[in-house]
Design a protein around this motif. Structure first.
Motif, PDB file in Angstrom:
ATOM      1  N   ASN A  50       1.837   5.367  -0.491  1.00  0.00           N
ATOM      2  CA  ASN A  50       1.345   6.724  -0.262  1.00  0.00           C
ATOM      3  C   ASN A  50       0.695   7.224  -1.553  1.00  0.00           C
ATOM      4  O   ASN A  50       1.267   7.088  -2.638  1.00  0.00           O
ATOM      5  CB  ASN A  50       2.507   7.630   0.147  1.00  0.00           C
ATOM      6  CG  ASN A  50       2.064   8.998   0.600  1.00  0.00           C
ATOM      7  OD1 ASN A  50       1.186   9.624   0.000  1.00  0.00           O
ATOM      8  ND2 ASN A  50       2.690   9.508   1.655  1.00  0.00           N
ATOM      9  N   TYR A  86       3.202  -1.498   4.035  1.00  0.00           N
ATOM     10  CA  TYR A  86       3.041  -0.071   3.737  1.00  0.00           C
ATOM     11  C   TYR A  86       4.356   0.590   3.365  1.00  0.00           C
ATOM     12  O   TYR A  86       5.402   0.313   3.990  1.00  0.00           O
ATOM     13  CB  TYR A  86       2.455   0.658   4.949  1.00  0.00           C
ATOM     14  CG  TYR A  86       0.992   0.389   5.181  1.00  0.00           C
ATOM     15  CD1 TYR A  86       0.018   1.071   4.455  1.00  0.00           C
ATOM     16  CD2 TYR A  86       0.576  -0.561   6.103  1.00  0.00           C
ATOM     17  CE1 TYR A  86      -1.328   0.818   4.655  1.00  0.00           C
ATOM     18  CE2 TYR A  86      -0.769  -0.817   6.311  1.00  0.00           C
ATOM     19  CZ  TYR A  86      -1.720  -0.126   5.584  1.00  0.00           C
ATOM     20  OH  TYR A  86      -3.052  -0.375   5.777  1.00  0.00           O
ATOM     21  N   TYR A  96      -2.705   4.872   0.540  1.00  0.00           N
ATOM     22  CA  TYR A  96      -3.140   5.533   1.766  1.00  0.00           C
ATOM     23  C   TYR A  96      -2.908   7.039   1.665  1.00  0.00           C
ATOM     24  O   TYR A  96      -1.999   7.513   0.982  1.00  0.00           O
ATOM     25  CB  TYR A  96      -2.432   4.953   2.995  1.00  0.00           C
ATOM     26  CG  TYR A  96      -0.945   5.268   3.103  1.00  0.00           C
ATOM     27  CD1 TYR A  96      -0.488   6.434   3.717  1.00  0.00           C
ATOM     28  CD2 TYR A  96       0.021   4.372   2.614  1.00  0.00           C
ATOM     29  CE1 TYR A  96       0.867   6.713   3.836  1.00  0.00           C
ATOM     30  CE2 TYR A  96       1.378   4.645   2.725  1.00  0.00           C
ATOM     31  CZ  TYR A  96       1.793   5.814   3.341  1.00  0.00           C
ATOM     32  OH  TYR A  96       3.140   6.088   3.454  1.00  0.00           O
ATOM     33  N   ASP A 142      -1.787  10.005   3.637  1.00  0.00           N
ATOM     34  CA  ASP A 142      -1.044  10.433   4.828  1.00  0.00           C
ATOM     35  C   ASP A 142      -1.374  11.897   5.096  1.00  0.00           C
ATOM     36  O   ASP A 142      -0.658  12.803   4.693  1.00  0.00           O
ATOM     37  CB  ASP A 142       0.466  10.244   4.599  1.00  0.00           C
ATOM     38  CG  ASP A 142       1.298  10.528   5.837  1.00  0.00           C
ATOM     39  OD1 ASP A 142       0.765  11.112   6.804  1.00  0.00           O
ATOM     40  OD2 ASP A 142       2.499  10.178   5.836  1.00  0.00           O
ATOM     41  N   ARG A 197       0.856  -1.180   0.000  1.00  0.00           N
ATOM     42  CA  ARG A 197       0.000   0.000   0.000  1.00  0.00           C
ATOM     43  C   ARG A 197       0.894   1.232   0.000  1.00  0.00           C
ATOM     44  O   ARG A 197       1.597   1.510   0.967  1.00  0.00           O
ATOM     45  CB  ARG A 197      -0.937  -0.011   1.224  1.00  0.00           C
ATOM     46  CG  ARG A 197      -1.999  -1.099   1.154  1.00  0.00           C
ATOM     47  CD  ARG A 197      -2.927  -1.081   2.353  1.00  0.00           C
ATOM     48  NE  ARG A 197      -4.031  -2.031   2.195  1.00  0.00           N
ATOM     49  CZ  ARG A 197      -4.976  -2.246   3.105  1.00  0.00           C
ATOM     50  NH1 ARG A 197      -4.956  -1.571   4.256  1.00  0.00           N
ATOM     51  NH2 ARG A 197      -5.942  -3.124   2.882  1.00  0.00           N
ATOM     52  N   ARG A 226      -2.593   1.739   8.626  1.00  0.00           N
ATOM     53  CA  ARG A 226      -1.133   1.906   8.623  1.00  0.00           C
ATOM     54  C   ARG A 226      -0.649   2.366   9.997  1.00  0.00           C
ATOM     55  O   ARG A 226       0.385   1.881  10.507  1.00  0.00           O
ATOM     56  CB  ARG A 226      -0.728   2.936   7.553  1.00  0.00           C
ATOM     57  CG  ARG A 226       0.781   3.145   7.456  1.00  0.00           C
ATOM     58  CD  ARG A 226       1.117   4.304   6.526  1.00  0.00           C
ATOM     59  NE  ARG A 226       0.671   5.584   7.068  1.00  0.00           N
ATOM     60  CZ  ARG A 226       1.348   6.300   7.973  1.00  0.00           C
ATOM     61  NH1 ARG A 226       2.510   5.841   8.445  1.00  0.00           N
ATOM     62  NH2 ARG A 226       0.884   7.445   8.410  1.00  0.00           N
ATOM     63  N   ALA A 237      -7.127   3.229   5.001  1.00  0.00           N
ATOM     64  CA  ALA A 237      -5.829   2.597   4.783  1.00  0.00           C
ATOM     65  C   ALA A 237      -4.779   3.279   5.663  1.00  0.00           C
ATOM     66  O   ALA A 237      -3.894   2.613   6.219  1.00  0.00           O
ATOM     67  CB  ALA A 237      -5.434   2.671   3.303  1.00  0.00           C
ATOM     68  N   ASN A 238      -4.888   4.597   5.826  1.00  0.00           N
ATOM     69  CA  ASN A 238      -3.940   5.298   6.688  1.00  0.00           C
ATOM     70  C   ASN A 238      -4.164   4.964   8.162  1.00  0.00           C
ATOM     71  O   ASN A 238      -3.201   4.820   8.928  1.00  0.00           O
ATOM     72  CB  ASN A 238      -4.035   6.809   6.479  1.00  0.00           C
ATOM     73  CG  ASN A 238      -2.820   7.539   7.018  1.00  0.00           C
ATOM     74  OD1 ASN A 238      -1.684   7.103   6.842  1.00  0.00           O
ATOM     75  ND2 ASN A 238      -3.047   8.661   7.698  1.00  0.00           N
ATOM     76  N   LEU A 263      -9.012   5.456   1.292  1.00  0.00           N
ATOM     77  CA  LEU A 263      -7.679   6.035   1.458  1.00  0.00           C
ATOM     78  C   LEU A 263      -7.466   6.462   2.913  1.00  0.00           C
ATOM     79  O   LEU A 263      -6.378   6.311   3.468  1.00  0.00           O
ATOM     80  CB  LEU A 263      -7.496   7.229   0.520  1.00  0.00           C
ATOM     81  CG  LEU A 263      -7.104   6.946  -0.929  1.00  0.00           C
ATOM     82  CD1 LEU A 263      -8.184   6.160  -1.664  1.00  0.00           C
ATOM     83  CD2 LEU A 263      -6.812   8.251  -1.664  1.00  0.00           C
TER      84      LEU A 263
END
Length: 571
Positions: free
Chosen positions: A51, A385, A128, A130, A49, A315, A311-312, A308
């Motif tokens: 950024n 990640y 993801y 961020d 995954r 992470r 996913a962060n 998204l």
């Protein structure tokens, strides 16, 4: 139990020809082991995954867009119709408890395989966002099918949504297993009309028609000041500070549809990004405008940003887990069976049923994958990640044998003496934290002080954020940029709250700001801490025709929020 495979409702299994060909990994059985540090994940996973700002992340977005376009065109009864999959979140998602991170790992992980299949991209993994490094909606998310406010393939009105999905929900309810039905009853969902009511304007709203499907716009892609604080590097460092799973992941609950409280990670970046992107905007003077957008509601997966964002969040859980492993600290709830709870925290947490996930063919999952413990590690989802914000807390590899599992040193605990409400405060508490500790906490790199406030909220009060301020005289005006301002306490979604709820917030950074603005004596007085709960400004509605504030109608309740307790933990 799983739903009857013959049923063809929103959570049913399609035939294989309904889905595009492609490979899919299957999550393995329950992970074994203790609540202490788990074995490190393989150094190289099958999928990464990335950024979303990276070239690889942007390529993944193109595959994601292809899959969304296909899903929007699927029949409404198809389990991977875009709105159908969002309804899984609406009926079953946990927030404000210790199953928050693990449920969303399963939800995103299984759906990632669907996107991989439908897009035809066997290398796909969710990029993801961020938001600590990039605190604004990525520009690509305003383009084409990735923008639900402008793309014509999205449903254009609540009436059209109800007409389309009303019959589908009727079939879905008819095919529920007894266990699934019991799960929905816990949430107050007796039959389809309950869900339709909750989604509509009187119960929610959860549905937001174009062009108001997302609060963020290309002209205003960034965050308000309170959300910028929530995604800041100092907030993330404090969210990663707890040394026990419950301290990091949100408090214990008896079942995953019950709200008990919010750790820093869930209550701050998670909730505030959802709400701000979803149209809830707080000005520097504290006035809040309640606009429109799916991300503020339990139908938030309709906005492609949802995946998204989560996913962060996943992470960050992975970063915290690797931090714990590096220091030999526990990564899961305590394995502490006793005569009152023979399973202990770990056994109870692992056994919680998640009954509405489906595999990449839309089929019900085997029993071993219908419980929380199936997702306690990344497991056979087999992704890792690209490093991002927060990695600084993970200790570097050390030579020699790995650290044995350790019991995390308990933080120092200080309990407040509560004071009666006043015209300037809903309530406050004095906490006798030693002056020397406060002085150190007000310095960069010093101890981290996390305050947990227990608040009794009126049933609909969660629509109006409450502010926390520290060591600030009641006679002093307070805004979101005042030195003693900590943050606001934000709920997410349309969960009804009928019990006290806890919120954990970081105190050290505001103390450092106070020390810079007013001197160390203001941040670290000999009397310790004074923590206040207050309203900054009354809510400001966006406009009379379409505004909403998620609050109770006038006269529904006259109750006021009540502060029941304050504890300060020093890490």
């Amino acid at each position: 139990m799983t739903q009857d495979p013959a049923f063809t409702g929103p959570f049913s299994a399609p035939s294989r020809r309904d889905l595009m060909a492609g490979g899919a990994a299957v999550v393995g059985a329950l992970a074994a082991g203790q609540a202490s540090a788990q074995p490190a994940a393989p150094t190289k996973a099958r999928w990464r995954r990335w950024n979303v700002a990276s070239p690889e992340g942007k390529r993944a977005l193109a595959s994601y867009a292809r899959a969304i376009d296909i899903m929007l065109k699927l029949p409404p009864e198809h389990p991977y119709n875009w709105y159908n999959h969002a309804l899984t979140h609406t009926v079953d998602c946990p927030h404000g408890n210790w199953w928050f991170v693990v449920w969303h790992r399963g939800y995103v992980g299984w759906f990632e395989q669907v996107v991989r299949k439908l897009s035809g991209d066997n290398s796909f993994a969710f990029p993801y966002w961020d938001w600590t490094a990039n605190p604004q909606v990525p520009a690509e998310m305003f383009q084409g099918v990735l923008n639900p406010s402008t793309y014509p393939g999205y449903i254009q009105s609540l009436d059209a949504f109800n007409k389309t999905f009303g019959p589908v929900l009727e079939k879905f309810w008819a095919g529920l297993s007894n266990d699934q039905n019991q799960q929905l009853l816990i949430r107050g969902l007796r039959f389809p009309a309950d869900l339709i009511f909750d989604i509509g304007p009187k119960g929610g709203p959860m549905f937001f028609a174009p062009p108001n499907s997302r609060g963020s716009t290309p002209q205003r892609p960034g965050f308000d000041d309170v959300t910028n604080r929530a995604v800041s590097s100092w907030m993330l460092d404090n969210a990663l500070a707890p040394r026990d799973f419950i301290g990091f992941a949100s408090p214990k609950s008896q079942f995953h549809s019950s709200i008990t409280g919010f750790g820093v990670m869930e209550g701050q970046p998670h909730n505030k990004v959802h709400n701000c992107v979803g149209g809830i905007w707080t000005a520097p003077d504290g006035k809040t405008t309640y606009g429109d957008g799916f991300m503020q509601s339990n139908l938030s997966p309709v906005d492609p940003l949802f995946f998204l964002h989560h996913a962060n969040i996943d992470r960050i859980w992975d970063v915290w887990t690797r931090k714990q492993q590096g220091y030999g600290y526990p990564t899961l709830p305590d394995d502490n069976p006793n005569y009152l709870n023979p399973r202990g925290d770990l056994g109870q947490w692992r056994a919680e049923p998640f009954l509405f996930f489906r595999d990449s063919d839309g089929k019900p999952l085997p029993a071993a994958q219908q419980v929380a413990g199936a997702y306690e590690t990344i497991g056979a989802f087999d992704y890792d990640y690209q490093p991002g914000s927060g990695e600084n807390v993970v200790p570097p590899p050390r030579p020699g044998p790995k650290l044995k599992a350790a019991v995390a040193a308990k933080p120092q605990l200080f309990t407040a003496k509560l004071k009666v409400p006043s015209p300037a405060s809903l309530a406050s508490g004095d906490v006798a934290v030693p002056q020397a500790l406060l002085s150190q906490a007000a310095k960069t790199g010093g101890p981290k002080l996390l305050a947990t406030l227990t608040v009794e909220l009126p049933p609909f009060e969660h629509g109006h954020d409450l502010a926390v301020v520290v060591n600030t005289p009641e006679s002093e005006a307070v805004g979101v940029n005042s030195p003693g301002f900590v943050t606001t306490l934000s709920m997410f979604g349309q969960h009804l709250v009928t019990r006290p709820v806890t919120f954990t917030v970081p105190i050290s950074p505001p103390l450092a700001k106070l020390a810079t603005a007013k001197g160390l004596s203001a941040a670290a007085p000999s009397s310790g801490l004074n923590i206040r709960l207050m309203r900054l400004k009354p809510p400001l509605l966006s406009n009379a025709a379409s505004s909403h504030d998620h609050g109770a109608p006038s006269g529904a309740t006259r109750a006021e929020p009540e502060l029941l307790g304050v504890e300060v933990h020093a890490y």
